[in-house]
Scaffold this motif. Structure first.
Motif, short mmCIF file in Angstrom:
data_model
loop_
_atom_site.label_atom_id
_atom_site.label_comp_id
_atom_site.label_asym_id
_atom_site.label_seq_id
_atom_site.Cartn_x
_atom_site.Cartn_y
_atom_site.Cartn_z
N PRO A 109 0.83 -1.21 0.00
CA PRO A 109 0.00 0.00 0.00
C PRO A 109 0.87 1.26 0.00
N GLY A 110 0.45 2.23 -0.74
CA GLY A 110 1.22 3.47 -0.88
C GLY A 110 1.73 3.65 -2.29
N ILE A 111 1.96 2.54 -2.98
CA ILE A 111 2.35 2.62 -4.39
C ILE A 111 1.18 3.16 -5.21
N THR A 112 1.50 4.01 -6.19
CA THR A 112 0.48 4.52 -7.10
C THR A 112 0.50 3.72 -8.39
N VAL A 113 -0.67 3.32 -8.85
CA VAL A 113 -0.78 2.66 -10.15
C VAL A 113 -1.26 3.68 -11.17
N ALA A 114 -0.44 3.88 -12.20
CA ALA A 114 -0.80 4.82 -13.26
C ALA A 114 -1.63 4.12 -14.32
N ALA A 115 -2.48 4.89 -14.97
CA ALA A 115 -3.36 4.32 -16.00
C ALA A 115 -2.59 3.85 -17.21
N ASP A 116 -1.48 4.52 -17.51
CA ASP A 116 -0.69 4.14 -18.69
C ASP A 116 0.72 4.68 -18.56
N ALA A 117 1.56 4.36 -19.54
CA ALA A 117 2.97 4.76 -19.50
C ALA A 117 3.13 6.27 -19.58
N ALA A 118 2.25 6.95 -20.33
CA ALA A 118 2.36 8.40 -20.45
C ALA A 118 2.23 9.07 -19.09
N GLU A 119 1.34 8.57 -18.25
CA GLU A 119 1.18 9.14 -16.92
C GLU A 119 2.44 8.96 -16.09
N ILE A 120 3.11 7.83 -16.27
CA ILE A 120 4.38 7.59 -15.56
C ILE A 120 5.39 8.67 -15.91
N VAL A 121 5.57 8.93 -17.20
CA VAL A 121 6.56 9.92 -17.64
C VAL A 121 6.19 11.31 -17.14
N GLN A 122 4.91 11.62 -17.12
CA GLN A 122 4.46 12.93 -16.66
C GLN A 122 4.68 13.13 -15.16
N ARG A 123 4.66 12.05 -14.39
CA ARG A 123 4.72 12.17 -12.93
C ARG A 123 6.08 11.86 -12.33
N CYS A 124 6.99 11.26 -13.09
CA CYS A 124 8.23 10.75 -12.51
C CYS A 124 9.47 11.32 -13.18
N GLY A 125 10.49 11.55 -12.38
CA GLY A 125 11.77 12.03 -12.90
C GLY A 125 12.64 10.90 -13.41
N ILE A 126 12.57 9.74 -12.73
CA ILE A 126 13.29 8.55 -13.16
C ILE A 126 12.26 7.54 -13.66
#
Length: 273
Positions: free
Chosen positions: A48-65
């Motif tokens: 618990p605490g991990i965020t699940v993104a809807a798709d890969a684009a959301e990952i790139v938008q939210r993460c630096g690495i």
């Protein structure tokens, strides 16, 4: 800084769990996704605490690495899909060996790292084979090195030894697990020992062997010499291995390199199209 993981198959999951177990990353710093989202949600339920993104684009938008833990032939289409979202500040980490950092740098504007993990990293052990791209800043290199150092021994490698280094560090656990399993099966088939007891003894033996090497008490050569006394039983077994294994690992390496060349060529065609 948030760390994104695209792909929660075997190696993606191993990295996620190793980062969490080591304390290198907190659950609320991780944003993960997978083609089959149910797999990502299963990891979220366990942590618990991990965020699940809807798709890969959301990952790139939210993460630096951003860690790409997908199959080699899925990477180029994915990079094309994500093209509008990369910035120069991103650090893209690919874990697949057939794709070079130069190919990745030609496809994205950001900093690029190739990091080839091992299943041993799940136990916060083993090596991670690291190659930094030319655009990686000193700060990026330091961050990635510190992150991986919490779960393994980062080893910097040149492109020329990528395959053989991967054979040893990444494929090696499977190769030697297979040999150990065959040893156990032979013991159970040829003697009165049970498979369960043989497995227990072999497991304790391989852990002890690793500890001897880790503590630098023996080298592989001196360890063999200590056990293999002149005229003893171990020497008779070694003689069989010397006869039967002659050329075996050379053939193993030939096959892995052949498959690697095939994959590299397929990837080259993708990236040059």
């Amino acid at each position: 800084m948030n760390i994104g993981v695209i792909g929660t198959g075997n190696m993606g999951t191993i990295l996620i769990e190793a980062f969490l177990d080591s304390g290198a990353v907190q659950a609320d710093q991780l944003v993960i996704t997978n083609r089959t989202l149910a797999k990502a949600f299963a990891i979220q339920r366990a942590h618990p605490g991990i965020t699940v993104a809807a798709d890969a684009a959301e990952i790139v938008q939210r993460c630096g690495i951003v860690m790409l833990c997908v199959k080699p032939f899925d990477i180029h289409p994915l990079l094309q899909q994500l093209a509008p979202h990369w910035t120069r500040e991103h650090c893209l980490v690919s874990i697949t060996s057939p794709i070079s950092v130069e190919q990745l740098e030609a496809a994205v504007p950001c900093q690029v790292v190739r990091a080839i993990p091992s299943i041993a990293n799940r136990a916060l052990s083993g090596s991670i084979l690291v190659t930094f791209g030319s655009r990686c800043s000193a700060a990026c290199r330091q961050t990635i090195d510190a992150l991986f150092r919490r779960i393994a021994s980062p080893v910097s490698i040149d492109e020329a030894i990528t395959r053989v280094a991967s054979d040893i560090a990444s494929c090696g656990p499977a190769f030697f697990s297979y040999l150990l399993r065959r040893f156990i099966e032979a013991a159970a088939a040829k003697t009165a020992i049970s498979t369960e007891q043989a497995t227990m003894l072999a497991t304790d033996m391989i852990i002890g062997l690793g500890e001897l090497l880790r503590r630098d008490l023996y080298t592989l050569q001196t360890l063999q010499e200590k056990v293999c006394v002149k005229g003893g039983i171990t020497g008779e077994g070694i003689a069989v291995l010397e006869r039967r294994l002659d050329g075996v690992f050379e053939e193993v390496l030939a096959k892995t390199h052949e498959k690697f060349r095939e994959d590299v060529e397929k990837v080259r065609q993708q990236f040059s199209s």
